[in-house]
Design a protein around this motif. Structure first.
Motif, PDB file in Angstrom:
ATOM      1  N   LEU A 183       4.057   8.740   7.626  1.00 14.70           N
ATOM      2  CA  LEU A 183       2.755   8.117   7.836  1.00 14.70           C
ATOM      3  C   LEU A 183       2.494   7.040   6.786  1.00 14.70           C
ATOM      4  N   LYS A 184       2.842   7.316   5.555  1.00 15.13           N
ATOM      5  CA  LYS A 184       2.642   6.320   4.504  1.00 15.13           C
ATOM      6  C   LYS A 184       3.421   5.048   4.822  1.00 15.13           C
ATOM      7  N   GLU A 185       4.636   5.198   5.290  1.00 17.91           N
ATOM      8  CA  GLU A 185       5.442   4.029   5.645  1.00 17.91           C
ATOM      9  C   GLU A 185       4.823   3.256   6.798  1.00 17.91           C
ATOM     10  N   ARG A 186       4.269   3.953   7.767  1.00 21.01           N
ATOM     11  CA  ARG A 186       3.617   3.272   8.889  1.00 21.01           C
ATOM     12  C   ARG A 186       2.403   2.478   8.410  1.00 21.01           C
ATOM     13  N   ILE A 187       1.611   3.096   7.537  1.00 23.43           N
ATOM     14  CA  ILE A 187       0.444   2.392   7.000  1.00 23.43           C
ATOM     15  C   ILE A 187       0.873   1.123   6.273  1.00 23.43           C
ATOM     16  N   GLN A 188       1.883   1.260   5.426  1.00 19.30           N
ATOM     17  CA  GLN A 188       2.333   0.106   4.639  1.00 19.30           C
ATOM     18  C   GLN A 188       2.949  -0.986   5.510  1.00 19.30           C
ATOM     19  N   GLY A 189       3.423  -0.610   6.696  1.00 20.78           N
ATOM     20  CA  GLY A 189       4.059  -1.588   7.568  1.00 20.78           C
ATOM     21  C   GLY A 189       3.136  -2.212   8.604  1.00 20.78           C
ATOM     22  N   LEU A 190       1.844  -1.848   8.602  1.00 19.22           N
ATOM     23  CA  LEU A 190       0.924  -2.394   9.591  1.00 19.22           C
ATOM     24  C   LEU A 190       0.785  -3.905   9.444  1.00 19.22           C
ATOM     25  N   THR A 191       0.849  -4.611  10.543  1.00 18.60           N
ATOM     26  CA  THR A 191       0.728  -6.073  10.513  1.00 18.60           C
ATOM     27  C   THR A 191      -0.703  -6.537  10.741  1.00 18.60           C
ATOM     28  N   TRP A 192      -1.536  -5.681  11.307  1.00 17.43           N
ATOM     29  CA  TRP A 192      -2.904  -6.102  11.619  1.00 17.43           C
ATOM     30  C   TRP A 192      -3.892  -5.800  10.487  1.00 17.43           C
ATOM     31  N   MET A 193      -3.452  -5.091   9.452  1.00 12.19           N
ATOM     32  CA  MET A 193      -4.346  -4.676   8.378  1.00 12.19           C
ATOM     33  C   MET A 193      -4.046  -5.438   7.093  1.00 12.19           C
ATOM     34  N   SER A 194      -5.091  -5.809   6.379  1.00 10.94           N
ATOM     35  CA  SER A 194      -4.937  -6.546   5.123  1.00 10.94           C
ATOM     36  C   SER A 194      -4.398  -5.637   4.023  1.00 10.94           C
ATOM     37  N   TRP A 207     -14.640   1.727   3.602  1.00 11.25           N
ATOM     38  CA  TRP A 207     -13.568   1.212   2.746  1.00 11.25           C
ATOM     39  C   TRP A 207     -12.761   0.124   3.450  1.00 11.25           C
ATOM     40  N   TRP A 208     -13.314  -0.420   4.503  1.00  8.47           N
ATOM     41  CA  TRP A 208     -12.638  -1.447   5.286  1.00  8.47           C
ATOM     42  C   TRP A 208     -13.190  -2.839   4.972  1.00  8.47           C
ATOM     43  N   THR A 209     -12.335  -3.847   5.030  1.00  8.46           N
ATOM     44  CA  THR A 209     -12.834  -5.219   5.024  1.00  8.46           C
ATOM     45  C   THR A 209     -13.427  -5.493   6.404  1.00  8.46           C
ATOM     46  N   PRO A 210     -14.397  -6.386   6.502  1.00  3.03           N
ATOM     47  CA  PRO A 210     -14.994  -6.691   7.814  1.00  3.03           C
ATOM     48  C   PRO A 210     -13.960  -7.126   8.848  1.00  3.03           C
ATOM     49  N   ALA A 211     -12.978  -7.918   8.434  1.00  2.00           N
ATOM     50  CA  ALA A 211     -11.968  -8.398   9.382  1.00  2.00           C
ATOM     51  C   ALA A 211     -11.105  -7.248   9.891  1.00  2.00           C
ATOM     52  N   ASP A 212     -10.746  -6.316   9.010  1.00  2.00           N
ATOM     53  CA  ASP A 212      -9.932  -5.177   9.430  1.00  2.00           C
ATOM     54  C   ASP A 212     -10.722  -4.244  10.345  1.00  2.00           C
ATOM     55  N   ALA A 213     -12.008  -4.053  10.033  1.00  2.00           N
ATOM     56  CA  ALA A 213     -12.846  -3.214  10.891  1.00  2.00           C
ATOM     57  C   ALA A 213     -12.940  -3.815  12.289  1.00  2.00           C
ATOM     58  N   LYS A 214     -13.061  -5.128  12.359  1.00  2.00           N
ATOM     59  CA  LYS A 214     -13.132  -5.809  13.659  1.00  2.00           C
ATOM     60  C   LYS A 214     -11.812  -5.666  14.414  1.00  2.00           C
ATOM     61  N   GLY A 215     -10.687  -5.815  13.704  1.00  2.00           N
ATOM     62  CA  GLY A 215      -9.381  -5.659  14.335  1.00  2.00           C
ATOM     63  C   GLY A 215      -9.150  -4.249  14.831  1.00  2.00           C
ATOM     64  N   PHE A 216      -9.571  -3.268  14.047  1.00  2.00           N
ATOM     65  CA  PHE A 216      -9.439  -1.862  14.431  1.00  2.00           C
ATOM     66  C   PHE A 216     -10.251  -1.575  15.691  1.00  2.00           C
ATOM     67  N   SER A 217     -11.460  -2.111  15.743  1.00  2.00           N
ATOM     68  CA  SER A 217     -12.314  -1.913  16.902  1.00  2.00           C
ATOM     69  C   SER A 217     -11.689  -2.504  18.165  1.00  2.00           C
TER      70      SER A 217
END
Length: 702
Positions: A415-426, A562-572
């Motif tokens: 899971l840690k590796e997946r988080i670190q490899g996300l392309t949509w998250m800052s 704990w999200w940046t606004p841009a990441d929260a928008k992308g997640f949504s």
């Protein structure tokens, strides 16, 4: 009536119960040896006859329907052959991997309860379990009593003549753990998760959801409920004509409550609804006809600086109803719910009526459960943790725990590796996601510290009395946590439950012992099956820390952004695509609610992808065993689908579609895999196949 805890935190995988027992391929000689050892055990020592337990429903290649194509109908390919050959037992409303394990659990519990009841001079948890069991199985005595055990309650209700008397009665019964109108209990403070505070939530409804009172499509169930209310009132001694009139009033009363309540969809999609910290003085102003100052005093709880008055509009409406509703209607409402809540512990006429509505009418259960199963359910509901202490003595091995601990470590690393490899998250949000990952606490098997049950007094000959004593005991135990530090050794499930959960306020993932058996987990199975089963469950629960609600809690468990606004928008945007995917599924002519089921669908998607990664890393450099002609990747996905091998009665399916935050099992089997390129590769599926979503339709979140 059972003490209600705010329905906040246990973002669970599925609800069922079971226990570890013999494997399908265990030899008769081995079974005979086990029975001989059990027979030689000292008196009063718990023992288990594994030969009497139902078989596991583990994956086998023979289950596959080779007339179907994995790329077109993967669920049918893996499960239809089994589903078509197996009917739902008459005393159940669904049947599949979870409920089969539940049958194993019930079979073990049956043996343990009988042994506890037969023990000479039993003490501790064995006495509690044995007393509830023995008193519940004395059907002749219970039938001879009829409504008598409730005579005092009904006389007290008949005496309620005004608002003040009704409010006082609500406080008095709540102090016994019988809260008719709202859930009340401790939970960690959203803003200070190391401390418990009091939460008051909505309640008071006899039907599963607010929509049952307001939607025209559910009018038949509302009418059936009205008939049930009338029948229960009549059984309690009300004349038939009066009972029918009172039932009309009760349903109107509850409909008013429902209109002031939040629906299952609203509650599942906005956890913040549970957190509304107010002072007691401000709460008193909101509900002038129901004093919270008096309520805390009556419960034996010191008036706190603040508590969470969740869904305040609901409590405001209750206060208005105390002031403007005829006391006669209040009396009818309280009489019905008193009798209805106690019906499972009264004579057979009450038991049968309770089943006829809640089991048969509402959920399509064809036959009532045999009495011994009913009584075991009572033991589990009222003293489940005590029962769990007995269960782990006979049903959980150190070897299973050790292997599970390694699986959890492997899934966490993946899971840690997946988080670190996300392309949509800052990178900024990733760092905080990893910080949360670093504080995950896994709990496996059963608690390190058992709850103390001393002080609960039970007898061999008073079934309802035992239930009420346990209910009051559990309620007082819970209230004792208010204003105290959170005990992080506590569990929210019993060891004998086939389930797992994530608690965002403690950032913990919990795996009761009973889920650690096939098809989820088998220490002797190949890696593919374990990673596709329990591995995906582990990944699922970890991913709940980052689903649409779990992601609103930080590393310490506090409710924070704990999200940046841009990441929260992308997640949504990503989660919106997942909502749309599940909105397209149908059960008959009724659509799945992608919003209601979003959190679980996020967890399935992230959990399955993470489990696959973990399996690949754990087996790197090893030869693929290719069992029954299928490679490791294929067997991984086979077992994922096997876990969701389930069928429902039509009535139960409708209830679940309206209230269950989990999608129907058949869509969980195919939903997550259809988004994974690894699935398409495993079965060589071509673009355009039903199990291969187009690139612009695929969802990759975690």
């Amino acid at each position: 009536m059972i003490v209600r805890k705010p329905q906040i935190l246990l973002l669970t995988l599925a609800v069922s119960a079971a226990l570890v027992g013999c494997k399908k391929d265990e030899t008769p000689a081995a079974q005979a040896d086990a029975q001989a050892q059990a027979a030689a055990a000292p008196a009063n020592e718990l023992k288990l006859d594994e030969s009497k337990l139902p078989a596991y429903n583990a994956f086998t290649a023979a289950d596959l329907d080779t007339n179907k194509d994995a790329c077109t109908d993967f669920g049918g390919y893996v499960n239809d052959k089994w589903l078509n050959a197996n009917e739902i037992p008459a005393d159940r409303t669904s049947w599949g991997a979870f409920t089969i394990l539940d049958e194993r659990s019930v079979a073990v519990q049956h043996q343990l309860a009988e042994q506890a009841a037969a023990m000479k001079n039993a003490t501790g948890v064995e006495k509690i379990v044995g007393d509830i069991w023995a008193s519940g199985m004395d059907e002749a005595k219970i039938n001879s009593l009829g409504i008598t055990p409730l005579k005092g309650d009904l006389a007290a209700i008949d005496g309620l003549q005004d608002t003040a008397a009704i409010a006082d009665y609500l406080r008095t019964t709540a102090a016994k753990g019988e809260n008719f109108l709202f859930g009340f209990g401790p939970e960690a403070d959203f803003k200070n998760s190391s401390m418990n505070m009091a939460y008051a939530s909505q309640g008071g409804l006899g039907l599963p959801d607010t929509t049952y009172y307001t939607d025209a499509s559910k009018a038949d169930k509302l009418n059936a409920y009205k008939a049930h209310v009338a029948k229960v009132l009549e059984l309690s001694g009300v004349a038939a004509a009066d009972a029918a009139k009172q039932a009309e009033d009760v349903v109107k009363f509850e409909t008013r409550l429902a209109k002031a309540s939040k629906s299952s969809v609203e509650l599942s999609r906005d956890v913040s609804l549970y957190y509304n910290p107010v002072s007691v003085a401000d709460a008193d102003k909101l509900t002038p006809n129901f004093s919270w100052s008096e309520f805390f005093k009556s419960q034996g709880v010191a008036s706190p600086e603040k508590f969470s008055l969740a869904m305040p509009s609901f409590h405001e409406e209750v206060s208005k109803m105390l002031g403007d509703t005829d006391p006669a209607i209040w009396r009818a409402y309280l009489r019905f719910h008193t009798v209805d809540g106690a019906s499972p512990y009264l004579s057979n006429d009450f038991v049968q009526e309770n089943y006829a509505f809640y089991g048969k009418e509402l959920n399509g259960q064809k036959e009532i459960k045999p009495r011994w199963k009913q009584v075991l359910g009572t033991v589990e509901n009222n003293a489940g943790d005590a029962f769990g202490q007995m269960y782990v003595k006979v049903a959980f091995s150190p070897e299973a725990k050790a292997k599970m601990e390694q699986l959890v470590k492997n899934l966490a690393a993946a899971l840690k590796e997946r988080i670190q490899g996300l392309t949509w998250m800052s990178e900024e949000t990733k760092a905080k996601a990893v910080a949360k990952w670093e504080t995950f606490t896994p709990k496996i098997g059963y608690p390190d510290k058992w709850r103390d049950w001393s002080g609960l007094n039970t007898t061999h000959d008073d079934y309802l009395g035992n239930v009420r004593a346990a209910n009051a005991f559990n309620y007082k135990w819970a209230l004792g946590k208010i204003g105290q530090p959170v005990d992080k050794t506590e569990w929210g499930m019993t060891p004998q439950m086939v389930n797992a959960y994530y608690n965002p306020l403690q950032n913990e993932i919990v795996f009761p012992a009973a889920i650690l058996q096939p098809p989820f987990f088998d220490p002797n199975a190949d890696d593919a099956l374990n990673y596709g089963g329990i591995g995906a469950v582990i990944g699922h629960e970890m991913t709940h820390g980052y689903d649409d609600q779990g992601s609103r809690f930080g590393p310490t468990g506090n409710f924070e952004n704990w999200w940046t606004p841009a990441d929260a928008k992308g997640f949504s945007a990503l989660t919106g695509k997942l909502v749309n995917q599940f909105d397209e599924y149908k059960v008959g002519d009724q659509k799945v609610n992608g919003s209601l089921t979003l959190g679980e669908n996020i967890a399935d998607l992230g959990g399955l992808a993470t489990a696959y990664d973990a399996m690949q890393k754990a087996t790197a450099g090893t030869e693929d065993p290719k069992i029954d002609g299928f490679n490791r990747d294929q067997r991984f996905f086979f077992n994922w689908a096997t876990v969701w091998r389930t069928k429902y009665t039509p009535e139960n399916a409708k209830v679940r579609l309206a209230t269950d935050p989990h999608a129907p099992a058949q869509f969980r089997a195919i939903g997550a895999p259809s988004n994974l390129p690894t699935f398409a590769a495993a079965f060589q599926c071509k673009a355009g196949s039903p199990m291969v979503r187009a690139d612009n339709k695929k969802v990759v979140i975690w």
